[in-house]
Enzyme design. Structure first.
Site, PDB file in Angstrom:
ATOM      1  N   CYS A 138      -7.494  25.132  -7.770  1.00  7.16           N
ATOM      2  CA  CYS A 138      -6.901  24.062  -6.955  1.00  7.16           C
ATOM      3  C   CYS A 138      -5.578  23.555  -7.521  1.00  7.16           C
ATOM      4  O   CYS A 138      -4.832  22.860  -6.837  1.00  7.16           O
ATOM      5  CB  CYS A 138      -7.875  22.900  -6.808  1.00  7.16           C
ATOM      6  SG  CYS A 138      -9.453  23.414  -6.145  1.00  7.16           S
ATOM      7  N   HIS A 157      -4.732  16.214  -5.048  1.00  6.21           N
ATOM      8  CA  HIS A 157      -5.573  17.249  -4.442  1.00  6.21           C
ATOM      9  C   HIS A 157      -6.633  16.599  -3.560  1.00  6.21           C
ATOM     10  O   HIS A 157      -7.326  15.672  -3.982  1.00  6.21           O
ATOM     11  CB  HIS A 157      -6.220  18.075  -5.564  1.00  6.21           C
ATOM     12  CG  HIS A 157      -7.223  19.049  -5.059  1.00  6.21           C
ATOM     13  ND1 HIS A 157      -6.993  19.860  -3.973  1.00  6.21           N
ATOM     14  CD2 HIS A 157      -8.484  19.350  -5.490  1.00  6.21           C
ATOM     15  CE1 HIS A 157      -8.055  20.618  -3.764  1.00  6.21           C
ATOM     16  NE2 HIS A 157      -8.973  20.327  -4.663  1.00  6.21           N
ATOM     17  N   ASN A 200     -11.243  20.570   1.876  1.00  4.63           N
ATOM     18  CA  ASN A 200     -10.668  20.976   0.581  1.00  4.63           C
ATOM     19  C   ASN A 200     -10.109  22.390   0.719  1.00  4.63           C
ATOM     20  O   ASN A 200     -10.869  23.350   0.830  1.00  4.63           O
ATOM     21  CB  ASN A 200     -11.769  20.914  -0.488  1.00  4.63           C
ATOM     22  CG  ASN A 200     -11.258  21.277  -1.875  1.00  4.63           C
ATOM     23  OD1 ASN A 200     -10.196  21.871  -2.033  1.00  4.63           O
ATOM     24  ND2 ASN A 200     -12.029  20.939  -2.884  1.00  4.63           N
TER      25      ASN A 200
HETATM   26  O1  UT7 Z   1     -11.626  21.187  -5.503  1.00  2.00           O
HETATM   27  C1  UT7 Z   1     -12.124  21.255  -6.810  1.00  2.00           C
HETATM   28  C2  UT7 Z   1     -12.669  19.974  -7.243  1.00  2.00           C
HETATM   29  N1  UT7 Z   1     -13.851  19.665  -6.488  1.00  2.00           N
HETATM   30  C3  UT7 Z   1     -14.272  18.439  -6.473  1.00  2.00           C
HETATM   31  O2  UT7 Z   1     -13.635  17.574  -7.023  1.00  2.00           O
HETATM   32  C4  UT7 Z   1     -15.597  18.149  -5.811  1.00  2.00           C
HETATM   33  C5  UT7 Z   1     -16.307  17.061  -6.575  1.00  2.00           C
HETATM   34  N2  UT7 Z   1     -17.628  16.729  -6.068  1.00  2.00           N
HETATM   35  C6  UT7 Z   1     -17.833  16.093  -4.909  1.00  2.00           C
HETATM   36  O3  UT7 Z   1     -16.925  15.858  -4.156  1.00  2.00           O
HETATM   37  C7  UT7 Z   1     -19.223  15.595  -4.602  1.00  2.00           C
HETATM   38  O4  UT7 Z   1     -20.039  15.725  -5.755  1.00  2.00           O
HETATM   39  C8  UT7 Z   1     -19.900  16.354  -3.426  1.00  2.00           C
HETATM   40  C9  UT7 Z   1     -19.221  15.971  -2.115  1.00  2.00           C
HETATM   41  C10 UT7 Z   1     -19.831  17.827  -3.636  1.00  2.00           C
HETATM   42  C11 UT7 Z   1     -21.375  15.926  -3.330  1.00  2.00           C
HETATM   43  O5  UT7 Z   1     -21.470  14.516  -3.188  1.00  2.00           O
HETATM   44  P1  UT7 Z   1     -22.485  13.692  -4.094  1.00  2.00           P
HETATM   45  O6  UT7 Z   1     -22.424  12.303  -3.687  1.00  2.00           O
HETATM   46  O7  UT7 Z   1     -22.153  14.013  -5.529  1.00  2.00           O
HETATM   47  O8  UT7 Z   1     -23.874  14.287  -3.665  1.00  2.00           O
HETATM   48  P2  UT7 Z   1     -24.981  14.957  -4.574  1.00  2.00           P
HETATM   49  O9  UT7 Z   1     -24.594  16.340  -4.928  1.00  2.00           O
HETATM   50  O10 UT7 Z   1     -25.355  14.007  -5.653  1.00  2.00           O
HETATM   51  O11 UT7 Z   1     -26.173  15.024  -3.527  1.00  2.00           O
HETATM   52  C12 UT7 Z   1     -26.791  13.816  -3.020  1.00  2.00           C
HETATM   53  C13 UT7 Z   1     -27.814  14.211  -1.979  1.00  2.00           C
HETATM   54  C14 UT7 Z   1     -28.751  15.330  -2.434  1.00  2.00           C
HETATM   55  O12 UT7 Z   1     -30.042  15.064  -1.911  1.00  2.00           O
HETATM   56  P3  UT7 Z   1     -31.189  14.423  -2.833  1.00  2.00           P
HETATM   57  O13 UT7 Z   1     -31.356  15.381  -3.973  1.00  2.00           O
HETATM   58  O14 UT7 Z   1     -30.656  13.103  -3.266  1.00  2.00           O
HETATM   59  O15 UT7 Z   1     -32.359  14.347  -1.914  1.00  2.00           O
HETATM   60  C15 UT7 Z   1     -28.199  16.555  -1.753  1.00  2.00           C
HETATM   61  O16 UT7 Z   1     -29.171  17.534  -1.510  1.00  2.00           O
HETATM   62  O17 UT7 Z   1     -27.144  14.710  -0.804  1.00  2.00           O
HETATM   63  C16 UT7 Z   1     -27.708  15.963  -0.438  1.00  2.00           C
HETATM   64  N3  UT7 Z   1     -26.667  16.773   0.179  1.00  2.00           N
HETATM   65  C17 UT7 Z   1     -26.432  16.758   1.502  1.00  2.00           C
HETATM   66  N4  UT7 Z   1     -27.024  16.102   2.514  1.00  2.00           N
HETATM   67  C18 UT7 Z   1     -26.542  16.323   3.744  1.00  2.00           C
HETATM   68  C19 UT7 Z   1     -25.782  17.609  -0.424  1.00  2.00           C
HETATM   69  N5  UT7 Z   1     -24.981  18.152   0.502  1.00  2.00           N
HETATM   70  C20 UT7 Z   1     -25.369  17.654   1.688  1.00  2.00           C
HETATM   71  C21 UT7 Z   1     -24.905  17.845   3.013  1.00  2.00           C
HETATM   72  N6  UT7 Z   1     -25.532  17.159   4.003  1.00  2.00           N
HETATM   73  N7  UT7 Z   1     -23.887  18.672   3.309  1.00  2.00           N
END
Ligand code: UT7
Length: 324
Positions: free
Chosen positions: A114, A251, A281
């Site tokens: 990125c 980014h 992204n």
């Molecule tokens: O470009 C390179 C750099 N990349 C980044 O900077 C990305 C950085 N990370 C992020 O932006 C975030 O961590 C994400 C958007 C990827 C994820 O958001 P989060 O708030 O960290 O969610 P999480 O991974 O902690 O997941 C929370 C919950 C989980 O369910 P449980 O375990 O709490 O029941 C996931 O399974 O959200 C669930 N989940 C979803 N639910 C509905 C994960 N993806 C989805 C989805 N739809 N698409």
């Protein structure tokens, strides 16, 4: 007066096909509400079959060349930041060089995920400082949709396709790139990776390994820290204060990262450029697409102080300041 590297023109291009959060609701177990609140993304653009990274790059490049009033034959070098090249060999830059008819230009890709565009812009800056007459085309271009596992809801709602470009050359005024800052930490590579199609992971390797694998929560934590740190580093090195900044282009990975940054850097809302809702992204393409939009919207006036910062797999992160 020392030479500075001036951005003469910008361009961008995204594929016509739009995939909305509502569309994703019909494909996987997700919701518009989750995607919007957790990421800020509403829709993204996806390349059609047969529409390749180099095709997007060429369209963005043509727009940048037109704005810069530079002919392809005048280019000395083409640098493409990408992690999704059409193929391992040749580089996307060579395909762009051929398609544009940039006969005298050298061409190479830069692999910095990125941060690919800011790394490439930094390389261009060093060439121009040594040889001010050089005209260099810098591109960030990605087709991430073909490296996305469309069954993995934790990644497939995030990544998308697009390209952005800038044409740069030397300037004897004080406008242009002021400072560049590149960083990396390879110890954390497994938090964000695509293993497959690399020679350590043959094509018949483990299922799914040709796709993006990301530990989102960990990446998030590292991203906010690194982006904040490189923002202060770049602004300090430029002899500026954060209050003097006219525009931050970071980014576009997550609206929550952008909001966190805005608070940490004490910037008002109108100084932080946001277009993640439209494009998702797009990795190396995210900053040059935002730069082109900001430029064409008149958000950058002569003399403005611009800071661009990026973070991605590797990890890599970077900061570049520009006096517009
Ligand atoms: O470009 C390179 C750099 N990349 C980044 O900077 C990305 C950085 N990370 C992020 O932006 C975030 O961590 C994400 C958007 C990827 C994820 O958001 P989060 O708030 O960290 O969610 P999480 O991974 O902690 O997941 C929370 C919950 C989980 O369910 P449980 O375990 O709490 O029941 C996931 O399974 O959200 C669930 N989940 C979803 N639910 C509905 C994960 N993806 C989805 C989805 N739809 N698409």
């Amino acid at each position: 007066m020392t030479t500075r590297t001036k951005i003469l023109g910008t361009g961008s291009f995204v594929p016509e096909k739009v995939l909305t959060n509502k569309d994703l609701e019909t494909m996987i177990d997700t919701s518009d509400e989750w995607i919007t609140t957790r990421t800020g993304i509403k829709e993204r653009h996806i390349a059609q079959d047969g529409e390749n990274n180099s095709d997007l790059a060429v369209k963005a490049a043509r727009a940048a060349l037109e704005m810069a009033q530079v002919e392809p034959e005048e280019l000395d070098l083409i640098i493409v930041g990408t992690l999704t090249p059409d193929m391992p060999m040749p580089s996307v830059a060579c395909l762009v060089q051929h398609a544009l008819g940039a006969r005298k230009a050298g061409a190479m890709d830069v692999s910095a995920t990125c941060s690919g565009f800011l790394y490439s812009l930094s390389v261009a800056d060093k060439f121009v400082r040594c040889s001010p007459d050089m005209k260099i085309l810098v591109i960030g271009s990605e087709v991430l949709s073909r490296r996305t596992n469309w069954q993995d809801r934790t990644t497939c709602v995030l990544f998308a396709d697009g390209a952005g470009a800038a044409v740069v050359s030397g300037s004897q005024g004080d406008e242009g790139i002021v400072s560049t800052h590149l960083h990396a930490d390879g110890s954390l590579w497994e938090l964000l990776t695509i293993r497959g199609h690399g020679t350590a992971y043959p094509l018949d390797g483990k299922k799914g390994c040709q796709y993006i694998e990301m530990q989102g929560r960990d990446v998030f934590k590292h991203a906010v820290k690194a982006l904040e740190s490189v923002a202060f580093e770049a602004v300090d090195a430029s002899g500026w204060t954060m209050e003097e900044l006219d525009l931050l282009i970071a980014h576009q990975a997550n609206i929550r990262i952008l909001e966190h940054l805005r608070e940490r850097l004490s910037l008002p809302k109108d100084k932080v450029f946001i277009n993640i809702h439209k494009y998702g992204n797009t990795s190396a393409a995210s900053i040059p697409i935002a730069l082109d939009e900001a430029n064409r919207q008149g958000r950058l006036r002569p003399g403005d102080k611009l800071l661009m910062i990026s973070f991605g797999g590797g990890f890599t992160w970077a900061g570049v300041t520009v006096k517009w």
